[in-house]
Enzyme design. Structure first.
Site, mmCIF file in Angstrom:
data_model
loop_
_atom_site.group_PDB
_atom_site.id
_atom_site.type_symbol
_atom_site.label_atom_id
_atom_site.label_comp_id
_atom_site.label_asym_id
_atom_site.label_seq_id
_atom_site.Cartn_x
_atom_site.Cartn_y
_atom_site.Cartn_z
ATOM 1 N N THR A 76 87.010 70.330 24.288
ATOM 2 C CA THR A 76 87.307 70.481 25.230
ATOM 3 C C THR A 76 87.393 71.561 25.897
ATOM 4 O O THR A 76 87.160 72.528 27.147
ATOM 5 C CB THR A 76 88.995 70.615 25.860
ATOM 6 O OG1 THR A 76 89.622 69.360 25.265
ATOM 7 C CG2 THR A 76 90.139 71.555 26.904
ATOM 8 N N CYS A 77 87.486 73.481 24.803
ATOM 9 C CA CYS A 77 87.019 74.475 25.479
ATOM 10 C C CYS A 77 85.268 74.490 26.281
ATOM 11 O O CYS A 77 85.418 75.407 26.758
ATOM 12 C CB CYS A 77 86.805 75.922 24.019
ATOM 13 S SG CYS A 77 88.479 75.480 22.887
#
Length: 160
Positions: free
Chosen positions: A48-49
């Site tokens: 996600t990052c």
């Protein structure tokens, strides 16, 4: 105690990659006299990052600056070399300051650490974003575990 709106930024040593190598900087000095947006991630290069969080701030950097933001920084409990490599891979250039909280001192002082041991990550930072004005938190948006909503660049833009 978790960092709240109206709190001063804790004074801890962070690092970033300078022209001649790793450079240390005190967090309170870094944000003094500036309007800054800091977003923290559990780990560089994590799904996600890398796919959404960091790219969202890269894409929205001009809109953030247009709202009076002097500095946008990405913070993670990773070493300065990993943060530098991640910034290069995401084409951050000089748009976002990639800050290493190598030992998790900022995460701990802010009360925003999380235990990622179940994923083999050890103690990390929760996912969050905050708006800082002259070293004081004016807004903070902490995600629930596994979520990515209130710390996005778009959410922060609406709050500015």
């Amino acid at each position: 105690m978790t960092l709240q709106k109206g709190d001063k930024i804790p004074s801890v040593e962070l690092a970033h990659m300078g022209e001649k190598g790793p450079e240390k900087i005190a967090s309170d000095a870094l944000f003094a006299g500036k309007t800054a947006v800091v977003f923290a991630v559990p780990g560089a290069f994590t799904p996600t990052c890398s796919a959404r969080h960091l790219p969202g701030f890269v894409d929205q950097i001009d809109a953030l600056k247009a709202k009076g933001v002097d500095l946008v920084a990405c913070l993670s409990v990773n070493d300065v070399f990993v943060m530098n490599a991640w910034g290069k891979s995401a084409h951050v250039d000089d748009k976002i300051l990639m800050l290493a909280d190598g030992n998790g001192a900022f995460a701990k002082a802010a009360g925003l650490e999380m235990d990622g041991s179940g994923f083999g990550m050890g103690i990390r930072s929760k996912r969050y974003a905050m708006i800082i004005k002259d070293g004081v938190v004016s807004d903070i948006f902490v995600e629930e575990p596994g979520a990515f909503e209130v710390s996005s660049a778009e959410y922060v833009l609406k709050a500015l």
